[in-house]
Scaffold this motif. Sequence first.
Motif, PDB file in Angstrom:
ATOM      1  N   LEU A 508       0.825  -1.213   0.000  1.00 50.44           N
ATOM      2  CA  LEU A 508       0.000   0.000   0.000  1.00 50.44           C
ATOM      3  C   LEU A 508       0.856   1.259   0.000  1.00 50.44           C
ATOM      4  N   ASP A 509       0.229   2.404  -0.343  1.00 49.25           N
ATOM      5  CA  ASP A 509       0.932   3.693  -0.331  1.00 49.25           C
ATOM      6  C   ASP A 509       0.490   4.534   0.872  1.00 49.25           C
ATOM      7  N   VAL A 510       1.109   5.691   1.009  1.00 49.60           N
ATOM      8  CA  VAL A 510       0.855   6.554   2.166  1.00 49.60           C
ATOM      9  C   VAL A 510      -0.605   6.978   2.245  1.00 49.60           C
ATOM     10  N   ASP A 511      -1.178   7.371   1.109  1.00 47.05           N
ATOM     11  CA  ASP A 511      -2.559   7.868   1.109  1.00 47.05           C
ATOM     12  C   ASP A 511      -3.540   6.802   1.565  1.00 47.05           C
ATOM     13  N   SER A 512      -3.390   5.589   1.053  1.00 45.55           N
ATOM     14  CA  SER A 512      -4.322   4.523   1.427  1.00 45.55           C
ATOM     15  C   SER A 512      -4.154   4.156   2.898  1.00 45.55           C
ATOM     16  N   ILE A 513      -2.920   4.177   3.400  1.00 44.86           N
ATOM     17  CA  ILE A 513      -2.700   3.869   4.819  1.00 44.86           C
ATOM     18  C   ILE A 513      -3.316   4.959   5.686  1.00 44.86           C
ATOM     19  N   ARG A 514      -3.116   6.231   5.281  1.00 39.83           N
ATOM     20  CA  ARG A 514      -3.642   7.347   6.068  1.00 39.83           C
ATOM     21  C   ARG A 514      -5.170   7.348   6.104  1.00 39.83           C
ATOM     22  N   SER A 515      -5.785   7.208   4.930  1.00 39.92           N
ATOM     23  CA  SER A 515      -7.233   7.389   4.838  1.00 39.92           C
ATOM     24  C   SER A 515      -8.026   6.142   5.202  1.00 39.92           C
ATOM     25  N   SER A 516      -7.485   4.954   4.892  1.00 40.30           N
ATOM     26  CA  SER A 516      -8.290   3.740   5.020  1.00 40.30           C
ATOM     27  C   SER A 516      -7.826   2.784   6.114  1.00 40.30           C
ATOM     28  N   ILE A 517      -6.524   2.739   6.352  1.00 41.61           N
ATOM     29  CA  ILE A 517      -5.992   1.715   7.244  1.00 41.61           C
ATOM     30  C   ILE A 517      -5.855   2.200   8.687  1.00 41.61           C
ATOM     31  N   ALA A 539       1.142  -4.780  14.000  1.00 39.83           N
ATOM     32  CA  ALA A 539       0.732  -4.102  12.775  1.00 39.83           C
ATOM     33  C   ALA A 539       1.340  -2.701  12.702  1.00 39.83           C
ATOM     34  N   PHE A 540       1.372  -2.004  13.831  1.00 38.22           N
ATOM     35  CA  PHE A 540       1.980  -0.667  13.861  1.00 38.22           C
ATOM     36  C   PHE A 540       3.465  -0.738  13.476  1.00 38.22           C
ATOM     37  N   GLU A 541       4.155  -1.782  13.937  1.00 35.29           N
ATOM     38  CA  GLU A 541       5.575  -1.937  13.599  1.00 35.29           C
ATOM     39  C   GLU A 541       5.758  -2.135  12.095  1.00 35.29           C
ATOM     40  N   VAL A 542       4.906  -2.962  11.507  1.00 31.03           N
ATOM     41  CA  VAL A 542       4.986  -3.219  10.056  1.00 31.03           C
ATOM     42  C   VAL A 542       4.639  -1.954   9.273  1.00 31.03           C
ATOM     43  N   LEU A 543       3.595  -1.268   9.703  1.00 30.12           N
ATOM     44  CA  LEU A 543       3.191  -0.036   9.023  1.00 30.12           C
ATOM     45  C   LEU A 543       4.297   1.023   9.085  1.00 30.12           C
ATOM     46  N   SER A 544       4.970   1.107  10.207  1.00 32.14           N
ATOM     47  CA  SER A 544       6.075   2.064  10.332  1.00 32.14           C
ATOM     48  C   SER A 544       7.182   1.734   9.337  1.00 32.14           C
ATOM     49  N   GLY A 545       7.510   0.444   9.230  1.00 33.73           N
ATOM     50  CA  GLY A 545       8.533   0.035   8.261  1.00 33.73           C
ATOM     51  C   GLY A 545       8.126   0.331   6.834  1.00 33.73           C
ATOM     52  N   THR A 546       6.833   0.129   6.524  1.00 34.39           N
ATOM     53  CA  THR A 546       6.332   0.405   5.174  1.00 34.39           C
ATOM     54  C   THR A 546       6.403   1.894   4.858  1.00 34.39           C
ATOM     55  N   LEU A 547       6.072   2.729   5.837  1.00 31.80           N
ATOM     56  CA  LEU A 547       6.036   4.176   5.613  1.00 31.80           C
ATOM     57  C   LEU A 547       7.414   4.820   5.616  1.00 31.80           C
ATOM     58  N   ALA A 548       8.422   4.114   6.107  1.00 26.65           N
ATOM     59  CA  ALA A 548       9.748   4.704   6.284  1.00 26.65           C
ATOM     60  C   ALA A 548      10.317   5.263   4.982  1.00 26.65           C
ATOM     61  N   SER A 549      10.132   4.561   3.891  1.00 23.24           N
ATOM     62  CA  SER A 549      10.761   4.951   2.628  1.00 23.24           C
ATOM     63  C   SER A 549       9.821   5.720   1.704  1.00 23.24           C
ATOM     64  N   ALA A 583       7.270  -1.896  18.705  1.00 26.59           N
ATOM     65  CA  ALA A 583       6.663  -1.018  17.711  1.00 26.59           C
ATOM     66  C   ALA A 583       7.086   0.430  17.930  1.00 26.59           C
ATOM     67  N   ALA A 584       7.178   0.846  19.210  1.00 28.31           N
ATOM     68  CA  ALA A 584       7.574   2.223  19.521  1.00 28.31           C
ATOM     69  C   ALA A 584       9.001   2.494  19.074  1.00 28.31           C
ATOM     70  N   GLU A 585       9.881   1.528  19.289  1.00 26.52           N
ATOM     71  CA  GLU A 585      11.276   1.692  18.863  1.00 26.52           C
ATOM     72  C   GLU A 585      11.368   1.873  17.352  1.00 26.52           C
ATOM     73  N   LYS A 586      10.627   1.034  16.615  1.00 27.01           N
ATOM     74  CA  LYS A 586      10.631   1.141  15.154  1.00 27.01           C
ATOM     75  C   LYS A 586      10.022   2.466  14.701  1.00 27.01           C
ATOM     76  N   ALA A 587       8.923   2.848  15.311  1.00 28.42           N
ATOM     77  CA  ALA A 587       8.242   4.088  14.915  1.00 28.42           C
ATOM     78  C   ALA A 587       9.126   5.307  15.152  1.00 28.42           C
ATOM     79  N   ARG A 588       9.846   5.334  16.270  1.00 26.01           N
ATOM     80  CA  ARG A 588      10.707   6.489  16.560  1.00 26.01           C
ATOM     81  C   ARG A 588      11.892   6.539  15.594  1.00 26.01           C
ATOM     82  N   GLN A 589      12.420   5.369  15.228  1.00 25.16           N
ATOM     83  CA  GLN A 589      13.494   5.339  14.231  1.00 25.16           C
ATOM     84  C   GLN A 589      13.025   5.949  12.910  1.00 25.16           C
ATOM     85  N   VAL A 590      11.813   5.576  12.509  1.00 25.47           N
ATOM     86  CA  VAL A 590      11.271   6.093  11.243  1.00 25.47           C
ATOM     87  C   VAL A 590      10.993   7.589  11.353  1.00 25.47           C
TER      88      VAL A 590
END
Length: 605
Positions: A508-517, A539-549, A583-590
């Motif tokens: 998924l892309d940023v827009d779909s994650i923001r609006s739908s997920i 799920a938050f950890e995976v989403l953070s990794g997806t959004l990182a790039s 998940a918090a550690e991954k999110a803060r890194q991103v």
Amino acid sequence: MSNWQADPLHPIAVLVDELRAEDVTLRLNAIHRISTICIALGPERTRSELLPFLQESLDDDDEILLALAEELGAPFVEYVGGPEYGHVILPLLEHLAGVEETLVREKASQSANQVCGLLSQDQVDEHFVPLVRRLSTGEWFTSRTSATALYAAAYPKATEGVRAELIAMYSKLCDDDTPMTRRAAAKELGGFAKQLSHDELVKDLLPAFRKLSTDDQDSVRLLTVDAMIAIAEALSEDECKNLLGGTMKSLVQDRSWRVRYMVADHFVQLAKAAGQDIVREELVTAFVALLKDNEAEVRTAAAGQIPGFAELIDRESVLARILPCIRDLSTDQSQHVRAALGSQISGLAPQLGKDATIEHLLPLFLQLLKDEFPEVRLNIISKLEVVNDVIGIELLSKALLPAIVELAEDKQWRVRQAIIEYIPLLAKQLGVQFFDDQLANLCMGWLGDPVFSIREAATINLRKLTEVFGVDWAKETIIPRVTEMGQNVNYLYRMTTVFAITTMAPALDVDSIRSSILPTVVTLSEDRIPNIRFNVAKAFEVLSGTLASQEGGPELVSSEIIPAVDKLRTDTDADVRFFAEKAAEKARQVATGESQSEEVAMTDD
């Protein structure tokens, strides 16, 4: 007394202690450390001290002997001083080649062949050929069976006079009293035949092959099929017809179904080696006979060769001779025959062309798609892309849908799982419109299956479909239905929503994650069931990794994910807090860009 016997710290003395241990693992480790001991001793002492010790202490269990046989291959030559001393390893391998355990003998033969490849011609004549000679004339069949595997390596490096002796000795092994030796000779005959000149093959080895092909043991005859292919490849088409034609025919009609099975299983290779003339005149009839064989195993093997053999003959012969057999196989009593046909019949479509495929093959496809055995239907569906390329999907889709629906609702969960795995392939073939109209509901229904493996496969299926049809399609068709499940009163449906989101996130892309997920995930982070909350943390950890790039991703992580994760970090459940911390550690890194900088640094390195 040897030097090592007087010194308890000597590497060989240490090895002796380990080899005498009762624990097999310790003894195996000792064998695998031999290379280290060789380095410590140096080449000269390895030859004069270690190898004699190993020769004297070979009386051990098969597992140790197998490990030793593995160690004594080509790499070990360097430890004894290089190829000029490689022959000193051969006495050990000769002993191992004569033991009772088959695996040890096979590995010893392989290692001996590796060593032979590094020896000079003089070394081969002086050391390797005598080894082959001793094994070939050994009292026990074990040494004679091992000898058969050494001829192909010895022959090319032997001198002219020795070569004639090698052929004579091999021919004698082919006529050995024990069936085990003749089996080994038949198994290795093809490799040996490839080393001989054309004249030597025809004059000296062909008689031995013919004798093996008429052996009274079917276990010997079936092994001559590989040898026949190797010999045929070295002969001209006329020679194949004159010298091998009778043998081919006798093997196809052999009284043992195991021999006929072996011929059927290798039929395309045999036909290619034999050449066009004999294929047209002899092998079409032989192939038809195998397709009509009394034994289901033979028909199954022959069915697997249909597309490959059809490529070697003209289209008219396929229609006139092969197709009637295929019709019979499509209603065969054996489900395994029909399953084999189902996986291969699609391969005929490109050869027959659109009109002939529609006229002759399509009715068979439709019949097999209704087969009572699920594997038959699955095999047809898995290969439909080939047919689709020839005739188009419109003709297939009407018959295809009922079969898919039936498989999707099969009582065996493994069948349901198998059809799920084929859905992305079918979606690509059928197109988005057909999928939305006919298969979308089916895919969503699997998310509520009572079997976890099916629900898991269904979430993976959604991600693959998103990759096939694109994010926009997913936002419109799939994501709304997944998020709707997150409001279901049933705990399993809400859990499946989390799994689906976690699995789909990388596509998924940023827009779909923001609006739908994210709205759904944030809501589920407050679910009353702890299992759901800690899976939300994952799920938050995976989403953070997806959004990182992705552009705007780190900002979204900072504004939406981190506050929700921080709340989970104070949860009453220990598991929830554990996964929330990760998940918090991954999110803060991103959010701070640390993960991206680490990735860049790794790329630069």
